[in-house]
Design a protein around this motif. Structure first.
Motif, PDB file in Angstrom:
ATOM      1  N   SER A  53      36.975  30.105  42.515  1.00 49.04           N
ATOM      2  CA  SER A  53      37.429  31.255  41.755  1.00 49.04           C
ATOM      3  C   SER A  53      36.411  32.375  41.721  1.00 49.04           C
ATOM      4  O   SER A  53      36.700  33.455  41.230  1.00 49.04           O
ATOM      5  N   GLU A  62      40.441  42.120  40.182  1.00 44.14           N
ATOM      6  CA  GLU A  62      41.334  41.297  41.000  1.00 44.14           C
ATOM      7  C   GLU A  62      41.616  39.945  40.351  1.00 44.14           C
ATOM      8  O   GLU A  62      42.362  39.146  40.903  1.00 44.14           O
ATOM      9  N   ASP A  63      41.009  39.665  39.205  1.00 46.24           N
ATOM     10  CA  ASP A  63      41.210  38.364  38.576  1.00 46.24           C
ATOM     11  C   ASP A  63      41.223  38.503  37.059  1.00 46.24           C
ATOM     12  O   ASP A  63      40.266  38.171  36.363  1.00 46.24           O
ATOM     13  N   LEU A  73      40.402  37.216  45.443  1.00 44.88           N
ATOM     14  CA  LEU A  73      41.683  36.547  45.610  1.00 44.88           C
ATOM     15  C   LEU A  73      42.283  36.819  46.975  1.00 44.88           C
ATOM     16  O   LEU A  73      43.019  36.017  47.517  1.00 44.88           O
TER      17      LEU A  73
END
Length: 431
Positions: A46, A98-99, A50
């Motif tokens: 993670s 993006e996360d 992504l």
């Protein structure tokens, strides 16, 4: 980075210099303009972006304007200004757009490094303060060490806070390096003191000595990355030999130089897992036999050349330039051959490559090209020039590389294009 022929004493005595004339010639030759005004084991997958937007092919590149000099210093300053405005809150929190707008210790550390190079003490202080106030690793409300929890974000109930208290050693290495550089550039002894306190915990919690005498940097806590006492999960892109040399200057009580040797040994031996001699994101070392293994396919971590492994090229390029390390130059020469051949034949390099040398995806990554630029300008400058012209500058507009949600790409581009010789003065303690 094309000045390897200079002696070590020359490099270390350099002042903060403007962009070298050699680089200016390269950019003038390129003839592209840049728009804008220039002013458990959860520390793993993670952390990666992504996705990666495919980079432009040469046919998609903007039409070149008449030859003009591109000032890399100004371009990097513009990209830092844009990054600061887009990704760093006023309180110093760096946002991964993006996360789920989370924050990571990696992002905070990158911001600190880039702030030092951009001579931006205000943003440095804000980023450091937010990290110290929000990423503390605690038990029962008491801080356990000086390292940072790697992940901070919103939980299922919508509350913001630490969501994984494990640390990621690459982030702490980069943050400590930034603190040491900041102490020297801005005459801040308090930053050096904080770096020294962090070094003690990094050594104790993120390095492992084996009976044969070697000591290895592990990616995080031992309970997450040391299995059955003799199996270590390692990330080659975390190894920063230049940083370990700098740590030895300010923390002589610990043998940081031993990590320089073990880093090069792991890099060389683990790359043999790949038929084309590329570094992998993650590997397993059996300390009893000295053998390296790929992680099981069922594991969340992958033994393949991908977004983590790109950083090997940049970290070794800096060691080659700053400390004239022959092992760094040799590694780049020997282990970039497959990518050199791929570039010469196709003018594109896939973003992921398996252990057999086969592409795993059909897209490219701007972040990879930035890291390759740092390496190729040492060993084959013609490729570096082509990468800059065909893959990097076409992805740049008004301070942003690729797209304005790609925080990882912004940082790898900012660090990969940085001319490290301009900051050689930071390599020695302030007198």
């Amino acid at each position: 980075m094309q000045q390897l022929a200079q002696g070590k004493s020359q490099i270390q005595n350099m002042s903060f210099l403007p962009l070298s004339s050699a680089l200016a010639v390269i950019f003038a030759f390129i003839g592209l303009s840049v728009s804008g005004c220039f002013s458990g084991s959860s520390v793993e997958q993670s952390k990666l972006p992504l996705h990666s937007t495919p980079v432009a092919t040469p046919s998609q590149s903007p039409v070149a304007t008449p030859a003009r000099e591109i000032d890399l210093d100004n371009l990097l300053q513009e990209s830092w200004n844009a990054y600061r405005q887009r990704f760093i809150q006023a309180d110093g929190r760096v946002i991964d757009r993006e996360d789920s707008d989370r924050s990571t210790s990696e992002a905070q550390a990158y911001a600190m490094l880039r702030a030092v190079f951009a001579d931006d003490p205000t943003t440095f202080a804000r980023t450091l303060n937010w990290s110290e106030n929000n990423l503390q690793r605690t038990v029962a409300g008491k801080r356990t060490d000086q390292l940072w929890a790697w992940k901070w974000g919103r939980d299922a109930q919508g509350n913001w806070g630490i969501s994984d208290r494990n640390f990621a050693s690459d982030a702490d290495i980069d943050a400590i390096t930034a603190l040491i550089f900041a102490s020297r550039r801005w005459q801040r002894p308090d930053y050096l003191q904080l770096a020294q306190s962090k070094l003690q915990d990094l050594w104790n919690l993120s390095t492992v000595a084996i009976p044969q005498g070697s000591r290895y940097l592990i990616p995080g806590p031992t309970d997450a990355f040391q299995e059955r006492s003799h199996l270590l999960i390692l990330n080659p892109s975390y190894f920063a030999p230049y940083a370990f040399r700098i740590f030895a200057q300010v923390d002589p009580a610990r043998d940081w130089l031993s990590l320089v040797d073990s880093s090069y040994q792991v890099l060389e031996d683990s790359a043999k897992l790949s038929r084309v001699n590329l570094p992998s994101d993650w590997v397993i070392l059996d300390t009893q036999t000295g053998d390296y293994q790929a992680l099981p396919v069922s594991h969340s971590l992958r033994t393949e050349y991908s977004f983590n492994a790109y950083r090997v090229w940049w970290r070794l390029a800096w060691d080659a330039v700053w400390f004239q390390e022959p092992r760094a130059t040799q590694f780049l020469q020997n282990h970039l051959k497959h990518l050199q051949q791929t570039w010469h034949s196709t003018k594109r390099i896939p973003a992921k490559i398996d252990l057999q040398g086969n592409p795993l995806v059909n897209y490219e990554a701007t972040s990879q090209y930035a890291m390759l630029y740092a390496a190729f300008r040492l060993i084959e400058p013609a490729i570096a020039t082509e990468i800059l012209q065909q893959k990097l500058l076409p992805q740049y507009q008004s301070g942003i590389w690729e797209q304005d949600s790609a925080y990882y790409t912004q940082n790898l581009a900012g660090l990969g294009l940085l001319p490290p010789t301009e900051f050689a003065q930071l390599l020695q303690p302030t007198k």
